[in-house]
Design an enzyme around this catalytic site. Sequence first.
Site, short mmCIF file in Angstrom:
data_model
loop_
_atom_site.label_atom_id
_atom_site.label_comp_id
_atom_site.label_asym_id
_atom_site.label_seq_id
_atom_site.Cartn_x
_atom_site.Cartn_y
_atom_site.Cartn_z
N HIS A 119 -37.79 63.89 -13.31
CA HIS A 119 -39.31 64.11 -13.44
C HIS A 119 -39.71 64.72 -12.15
O HIS A 119 -40.66 65.61 -12.40
CB HIS A 119 -39.74 62.58 -13.73
CG HIS A 119 -41.33 62.54 -13.61
ND1 HIS A 119 -41.89 62.29 -12.35
CD2 HIS A 119 -42.19 62.29 -14.68
CE1 HIS A 119 -43.20 62.23 -12.60
NE2 HIS A 119 -43.35 62.41 -13.76
N ASN A 120 -39.48 64.06 -11.10
CA ASN A 120 -40.01 64.86 -9.88
C ASN A 120 -39.52 66.18 -9.64
O ASN A 120 -40.54 66.85 -8.96
CB ASN A 120 -39.75 64.00 -8.60
CG ASN A 120 -40.67 62.72 -8.60
OD1 ASN A 120 -41.11 62.31 -9.53
ND2 ASN A 120 -40.75 61.95 -7.46
N GLU A 176 -41.68 68.26 -11.94
CA GLU A 176 -43.24 68.33 -11.08
C GLU A 176 -43.08 69.50 -9.87
O GLU A 176 -44.19 70.10 -9.81
CB GLU A 176 -43.35 66.88 -10.59
CG GLU A 176 -44.65 66.61 -9.74
CD GLU A 176 -44.66 65.40 -9.24
OE1 GLU A 176 -44.64 65.16 -8.12
OE2 GLU A 176 -44.79 64.34 -10.01
N TYR A 177 -42.14 69.32 -9.20
CA TYR A 177 -41.88 70.45 -8.14
C TYR A 177 -42.14 71.83 -8.68
O TYR A 177 -42.85 72.75 -8.16
CB TYR A 177 -40.66 70.54 -7.40
CG TYR A 177 -40.73 69.38 -6.28
CD1 TYR A 177 -41.24 68.20 -6.39
CD2 TYR A 177 -39.92 69.67 -5.18
CE1 TYR A 177 -40.95 67.21 -5.53
CE2 TYR A 177 -39.83 68.72 -3.85
CZ TYR A 177 -40.49 67.50 -4.23
OH TYR A 177 -40.37 66.80 -3.26
N GLY A 226 -44.98 44.68 -1.58
CA GLY A 226 -45.31 45.82 -0.89
C GLY A 226 -46.44 46.24 -1.55
O GLY A 226 -46.50 46.56 -2.95
N LYS A 277 -36.45 59.51 -13.24
CA LYS A 277 -37.46 59.87 -12.49
C LYS A 277 -37.33 60.74 -11.50
O LYS A 277 -38.11 61.41 -11.03
CB LYS A 277 -38.00 58.27 -11.75
CG LYS A 277 -38.97 58.67 -10.65
CD LYS A 277 -40.47 58.82 -11.25
CE LYS A 277 -41.68 58.70 -10.61
NZ LYS A 277 -41.56 59.24 -9.09
N ARG A 288 -46.10 43.46 4.28
CA ARG A 288 -45.62 43.23 5.51
C ARG A 288 -46.81 42.79 6.42
O ARG A 288 -46.72 41.81 7.24
CB ARG A 288 -45.16 44.47 6.20
CG ARG A 288 -44.52 44.48 7.46
CD ARG A 288 -43.72 45.79 8.01
NE ARG A 288 -44.83 46.93 7.77
CZ ARG A 288 -45.61 47.34 8.45
NH1 ARG A 288 -45.71 46.80 9.71
NH2 ARG A 288 -46.38 48.48 8.46
N THR A 289 -48.02 43.36 6.22
CA THR A 289 -49.24 42.97 7.11
C THR A 289 -50.06 41.89 6.06
O THR A 289 -50.24 42.48 5.31
CB THR A 289 -49.95 43.96 7.63
OG1 THR A 289 -50.21 45.02 6.32
CG2 THR A 289 -49.26 44.88 8.50
#
Length: 302
Positions: A177-178, A181-182, A7, A174, A31-32
């Site tokens: 954590h987010n 952050e909001y 990824g 995490k 993927r590409t």
Amino acid sequence: MEFGIVGLGRMGANMARRLARQGIKIAVMNRTFDVTEALVKETGHTACVDYPALIAALKAPRIVWLMLPAGEVTETALSALLPLLLPGDLLVDGANAHYKDDMPRAARCAQFGVEFVDAGVSGGVWGLENGYCIMFGGSDAAAARLQPYLQALAPTPTSGWLHTGPVGSGHYVKMVHNGIEYGMMQAFAEGFALMKDKPGFNLDLAAISELWRHGSVVRSWLLDLSAEFLAEDQMLATIEPFVADSGEGRWTALAAIEQGIPAPIMTLALAMRFATQGNNDYAAKLLAKMRQGFGGHAVKEH
């Protein structure tokens, strides 16, 4: 070479670049394949066209780190990789996955003798230069194997990475954590909106944000970023008032309800994002009509 990244989006590619800068060569896959080839030309890493090529390029016991979108994409990658991995290999999910998915995935990996680690990665597009903050759950043995790579990815070898506990704990930390952050972002947004619309003062938002960066209690990286774009454009006239939510804010609010922990700031910050997405429009129309009904107030029509 024992380490591979699957990824190569913004985060995955920059993690690979940071490891290259530290002199660590890895195998990479996307993927590409043209994305993979472009990164390899830049970093000197080993390009892999598919999962069998990735596994063949790595010396056992391997470490495969997934930096894929959470959900179906990650599940598909797990299904493809597990039959190819050998007992003793280590699989890391670095996506913003729900922590409740980690325990079943760890059990699924264990059936193949593969160890599982869940890693929350913070740092965004600045992680390449500044280092990543990584919180991860798994066994002590897995933590020891990952340590050299975490030390290279983090801001310093001794800071910015933490073994938070058992499987699931990394993504849980995490998630919280987010949620925080909001709340922080919403507070800054409301404060600057108040100052922008204060009649008679003609406040310079760029100057104020720069002022607060030095010695203020609210100084932070979010303020640094705000000062940077406000210095270029305070009106933001070309920006649509739409704010997406990645999902972790929702999970944080649900976790607060499940645990009976009051988290009004994070929950309301999430609700404000819903409002920007048009999900408050019908409710606002109802409010306008109710106000018209009881008080005869005019409504604004298209």
